[in-house]
Design a protein around this motif. Structure first.
Motif, short mmCIF file in Angstrom:
data_model
loop_
_atom_site.label_atom_id
_atom_site.label_comp_id
_atom_site.label_asym_id
_atom_site.label_seq_id
_atom_site.Cartn_x
_atom_site.Cartn_y
_atom_site.Cartn_z
N MET A 144 0.86 -1.17 0.00
CA MET A 144 0.00 0.00 0.00
C MET A 144 0.91 1.24 0.00
SD MET A 144 -2.87 1.21 2.78
CE MET A 144 -3.97 -0.14 2.40
N ASP A 145 0.57 2.18 -0.83
CA ASP A 145 1.34 3.42 -0.93
C ASP A 145 0.90 4.37 0.19
OD1 ASP A 145 2.59 5.79 -1.59
OD2 ASP A 145 1.96 5.76 -3.69
N LYS A 146 1.59 4.25 1.33
CA LYS A 146 1.19 5.04 2.50
C LYS A 146 1.27 6.54 2.22
CE LYS A 146 2.06 2.01 6.37
NZ LYS A 146 2.64 1.99 7.71
N LYS A 147 2.28 6.95 1.47
CA LYS A 147 2.44 8.38 1.17
C LYS A 147 1.22 8.89 0.41
CE LYS A 147 5.52 11.74 -0.87
NZ LYS A 147 6.01 12.04 -2.18
N ARG A 148 0.78 8.13 -0.57
CA ARG A 148 -0.39 8.54 -1.36
C ARG A 148 -1.66 8.54 -0.51
NH1 ARG A 148 -2.22 12.12 -4.36
NH2 ARG A 148 -3.96 11.51 -5.65
N ILE A 149 -1.80 7.57 0.36
CA ILE A 149 -2.96 7.50 1.25
C ILE A 149 -3.00 8.76 2.12
CG2 ILE A 149 -3.96 6.30 3.24
CD1 ILE A 149 -4.47 4.79 0.68
N ILE A 150 -1.85 9.14 2.69
CA ILE A 150 -1.80 10.35 3.52
C ILE A 150 -2.15 11.58 2.68
CG2 ILE A 150 -0.24 11.90 4.78
CD1 ILE A 150 -0.99 9.55 6.47
N GLU A 151 -1.63 11.66 1.46
CA GLU A 151 -1.95 12.80 0.58
C GLU A 151 -3.46 12.88 0.33
OE1 GLU A 151 0.35 12.07 -2.94
OE2 GLU A 151 2.22 12.75 -2.02
N LEU A 152 -4.07 11.75 0.08
CA LEU A 152 -5.52 11.74 -0.17
C LEU A 152 -6.31 12.10 1.08
CD1 LEU A 152 -5.67 8.58 -2.46
CD2 LEU A 152 -6.12 10.95 -3.16
N LEU A 153 -5.86 11.61 2.24
CA LEU A 153 -6.53 11.99 3.49
C LEU A 153 -6.38 13.50 3.73
CD1 LEU A 153 -5.56 8.97 5.76
CD2 LEU A 153 -7.86 9.59 5.01
N ASP A 154 -5.21 14.04 3.42
CA ASP A 154 -5.01 15.49 3.55
C ASP A 154 -5.93 16.27 2.63
OD1 ASP A 154 -3.09 15.23 5.55
OD2 ASP A 154 -1.39 15.43 4.17
N GLN A 155 -6.20 15.73 1.46
CA GLN A 155 -7.12 16.38 0.53
C GLN A 155 -8.57 16.21 0.97
OE1 GLN A 155 -6.38 15.45 -3.67
NE2 GLN A 155 -4.24 15.04 -3.15
N ILE A 213 -12.29 18.92 2.30
CA ILE A 213 -13.52 18.59 1.58
C ILE A 213 -14.61 18.27 2.59
CG2 ILE A 213 -14.63 16.84 0.11
CD1 ILE A 213 -11.95 16.69 -1.46
N LEU A 214 -14.28 17.40 3.56
CA LEU A 214 -15.27 17.01 4.58
C LEU A 214 -15.63 18.20 5.46
CD1 LEU A 214 -13.92 13.49 5.58
CD2 LEU A 214 -15.90 14.03 4.14
N ALA A 215 -14.65 19.01 5.81
CA ALA A 215 -14.91 20.20 6.64
C ALA A 215 -15.89 21.14 5.94
CB ALA A 215 -13.61 20.92 6.96
N ASP A 275 -18.07 17.24 -8.57
CA ASP A 275 -17.26 16.61 -9.62
C ASP A 275 -15.77 16.81 -9.39
OD1 ASP A 275 -19.56 15.72 -10.86
OD2 ASP A 275 -19.61 17.34 -12.34
N GLN A 276 -15.40 17.92 -8.75
CA GLN A 276 -13.99 18.17 -8.45
C GLN A 276 -13.51 17.35 -7.25
OE1 GLN A 276 -16.23 20.81 -8.74
NE2 GLN A 276 -15.66 21.27 -10.86
N GLU A 277 -14.39 17.07 -6.31
CA GLU A 277 -14.03 16.33 -5.10
C GLU A 277 -14.07 14.82 -5.29
OE1 GLU A 277 -16.07 19.61 -2.09
OE2 GLU A 277 -17.18 17.81 -2.69
N ARG A 278 -14.96 14.36 -6.13
CA ARG A 278 -15.19 12.92 -6.29
C ARG A 278 -13.92 12.12 -6.65
NH1 ARG A 278 -19.33 13.32 -9.21
NH2 ARG A 278 -20.77 13.38 -7.48
N PRO A 279 -13.05 12.62 -7.54
CA PRO A 279 -11.86 11.83 -7.86
C PRO A 279 -10.96 11.54 -6.65
CG PRO A 279 -12.19 13.52 -9.53
CD PRO A 279 -13.18 13.79 -8.42
N VAL A 280 -10.87 12.47 -5.71
CA VAL A 280 -10.07 12.25 -4.50
C VAL A 280 -10.68 11.10 -3.71
CG1 VAL A 280 -9.32 13.27 -2.31
CG2 VAL A 280 -9.32 14.66 -4.40
N TRP A 281 -11.98 11.16 -3.50
CA TRP A 281 -12.67 10.12 -2.75
C TRP A 281 -12.58 8.77 -3.47
CZ3 TRP A 281 -13.97 7.77 1.25
CH2 TRP A 281 -14.98 6.82 1.28
#
Length: 104
Positions: free
Chosen positions: A1-12, A16-18, A76-82
């Motif tokens: 699992m690419d932990k760095k990418r997972i963290i980047e996505l969580l940061d993004q 969005i959630l806020a 539509d801008q947020e969906r790709p991150v999720w």
């Protein structure tokens, strides 16, 4: 699992959630943000199947808030991150399950 990418996505996902507080309410927003922080901590401390299962719980929580009748909607801008986060998590879990089955 690419932990760095997972963290980047969580940061993004965090802002969005806020930004969804008006549509999903303060309580659910706080719950999702708290779960996101836990997920970030677990990325740092867990490996393999344990991490995949933990992240799967976060995915389930977001998915439940996104069901018809619930108010969480991604633009539509947020969906790709999720979608990328969800796909990475599901792939890691599937890989873990396959590995688990190989040893039993």
């Amino acid at each position: 699992m690419d932990k760095k990418r997972i963290i980047e996505l969580l940061d993004q996902l965090s802002p969005i959630l806020a930004g969804k507080e008006e549509s999903i309410g303060k309580e659910l927003t706080e719950k999702l943000q708290s779960a996101l922080l836990v997920a970030k901590e677990e990325v740092a401390s867990k490996e393999g199947v344990a991490l995949a299962n933990s992240l799967s719980g976060f995915v389930q929580m977001i998915s439940k808030a996104s069901l018809p009748g619930a108010n969480l909607r991604f633009t539509d801008q947020e969906r790709p991150v999720w979608e990328e986060f969800k796909a990475l998590t599901e792939q890691a879990r599937a890989d873990g399950q396959r590995g688990f089955q190989l040893f039993h």
